[in-house]
Motif scaffolding. Structure first.
Motif, PDB file in Angstrom:
ATOM      1  N   LEU A  37      17.298   9.950 -32.814  1.00 38.53           N
ATOM      2  CA  LEU A  37      16.016   9.976 -32.125  1.00 38.53           C
ATOM      3  C   LEU A  37      14.917   9.384 -33.010  1.00 38.53           C
ATOM      4  O   LEU A  37      14.054   8.646 -32.523  1.00 38.53           O
ATOM      5  CB  LEU A  37      15.649  11.400 -31.710  1.00 38.53           C
ATOM      6  N   GLN A  38      14.952   9.674 -34.302  1.00 37.21           N
ATOM      7  CA  GLN A  38      13.969   9.102 -35.216  1.00 37.21           C
ATOM      8  C   GLN A  38      14.121   7.587 -35.310  1.00 37.21           C
ATOM      9  O   GLN A  38      13.136   6.862 -35.371  1.00 37.21           O
ATOM     10  CB  GLN A  38      14.098   9.724 -36.620  1.00 37.21           C
ATOM     11  N   ARG A  39      15.370   7.110 -35.321  1.00 37.04           N
ATOM     12  CA  ARG A  39      15.605   5.660 -35.352  1.00 37.04           C
ATOM     13  C   ARG A  39      15.062   4.998 -34.095  1.00 37.04           C
ATOM     14  O   ARG A  39      14.447   3.931 -34.158  1.00 37.04           O
ATOM     15  CB  ARG A  39      17.105   5.371 -35.485  1.00 37.04           C
ATOM     16  N   LEU A  40      15.287   5.640 -32.938  1.00 40.47           N
ATOM     17  CA  LEU A  40      14.776   5.090 -31.681  1.00 40.47           C
ATOM     18  C   LEU A  40      13.247   5.092 -31.683  1.00 40.47           C
ATOM     19  O   LEU A  40      12.620   4.121 -31.255  1.00 40.47           O
ATOM     20  CB  LEU A  40      15.321   5.872 -30.483  1.00 40.47           C
ATOM     21  N   TRP A  41      12.629   6.165 -32.184  1.00 43.76           N
ATOM     22  CA  TRP A  41      11.172   6.250 -32.263  1.00 43.76           C
ATOM     23  C   TRP A  41      10.616   5.147 -33.160  1.00 43.76           C
ATOM     24  O   TRP A  41       9.654   4.474 -32.831  1.00 43.76           O
ATOM     25  CB  TRP A  41      10.760   7.632 -32.762  1.00 43.76           C
ATOM     26  N   ARG A  42      11.252   4.945 -34.308  1.00 45.00           N
ATOM     27  CA  ARG A  42      10.810   3.890 -35.217  1.00 45.00           C
ATOM     28  C   ARG A  42      11.015   2.509 -34.608  1.00 45.00           C
ATOM     29  O   ARG A  42      10.192   1.613 -34.783  1.00 45.00           O
ATOM     30  CB  ARG A  42      11.547   3.989 -36.545  1.00 45.00           C
ATOM     31  N   SER A  43      12.111   2.333 -33.875  1.00 44.56           N
ATOM     32  CA  SER A  43      12.365   1.052 -33.209  1.00 44.56           C
ATOM     33  C   SER A  43      11.306   0.760 -32.149  1.00 44.56           C
ATOM     34  O   SER A  43      10.847  -0.378 -32.026  1.00 44.56           O
ATOM     35  CB  SER A  43      13.751   1.043 -32.552  1.00 44.56           C
ATOM     36  N   CYS A  44      10.929   1.781 -31.391  1.00 47.70           N
ATOM     37  CA  CYS A  44       9.871   1.616 -30.388  1.00 47.70           C
ATOM     38  C   CYS A  44       8.562   1.218 -31.069  1.00 47.70           C
ATOM     39  O   CYS A  44       7.845   0.338 -30.583  1.00 47.70           O
ATOM     40  CB  CYS A  44       9.684   2.900 -29.588  1.00 47.70           C
ATOM     41  N   ASN A  45       8.249   1.853 -32.192  1.00 48.80           N
ATOM     42  CA  ASN A  45       7.028   1.502 -32.919  1.00 48.80           C
ATOM     43  C   ASN A  45       7.105   0.092 -33.478  1.00 48.80           C
ATOM     44  O   ASN A  45       6.100  -0.619 -33.499  1.00 48.80           O
ATOM     45  CB  ASN A  45       6.765   2.516 -34.044  1.00 48.80           C
TER      46      ASN A  45
END
Length: 184
Positions: A37-45
């Motif tokens: 989830l953190q990787r996805l959040w960082r990818s979105c950013n």
């Protein structure tokens, strides 16, 4: 006692298992899902930083959300920083004021679909920037997951899908003013 959708007649052991499973599902704190989830959040950013960076090439005002999004991409806890928060709040307030003016202008003077109008596209960009900054603002205090992550994924994909649609749609490209025909 925690509140649970299970009726009171369910035995204590099963109730405890149910509550534990629901807490893990709602908080996304199980060890295997948090890094994803953190990787996805960082990818979105990162996607939003790229989008705002490209938009900043045309209009400098988008450089602030580009830098702020890249900061969140590199260090999600930065949203607790007072400088980050104040800069985000100030930029969001300016975007809201300008979006209000553009909305008023479009209501009075629009002749076509708002996406065909320069002001309509600008209004869309301002709304995206404002919503994204508000979404990032609380990300360090609340677990990233569920609705916030689904919304972040949708918002970060929207500009690129819109650009693809506009690029493929020949009718829309023909209606552009001459200064817009050389865009990416």
């Amino acid at each position: 006692m925690t509140c649970s959708p299970l009726p009171e007649i369910v035995p204590g052991l099963w109730r405890a298992r149910w509550e534990t499973a629901m807490e893990e599902q709602l908080s996304f704190d199980s060890p295997s899902t948090v890094p994803q989830l953190q990787r996805l959040w960082r990818s979105c950013n990162f996607c939003m930083a790229v989008f705002f960076g490209l938009a900043a090439y045309v209009q400098v005002a988008y450089s602030i959300p580009a830098v702020l999004s890249m900061c969140v991409c590199l260090n999600p806890q930065i949203t607790d920083n007072i400088v980050w928060r104040r800069l985000s709040d100030l930029h969001s307030a300016a975007c809201i004021l300008w979006a209000g003016f553009l909305a008023w202008y479009l209501i009075i003077y629009t002749e076509r679909n708002i996406i065909h109008e320069e002001e309509g596209r600008e209004l869309s960009g301002l709304l995206i920037a404002t919503v994204w900054m508000m979404l990032c603002r609380g990300s360090s205090k609340h677990a990233v997951g569920g609705v916030r992550l689904a919304l972040a994924t949708s918002i970060s994909l929207f500009p690129f899908i819109s650009w693809l649609y506009i690029y493929v749609n020949k009718e829309m490209r023909n209606a552009w003013p001459s200064h817009c025909k050389t865009v990416i």
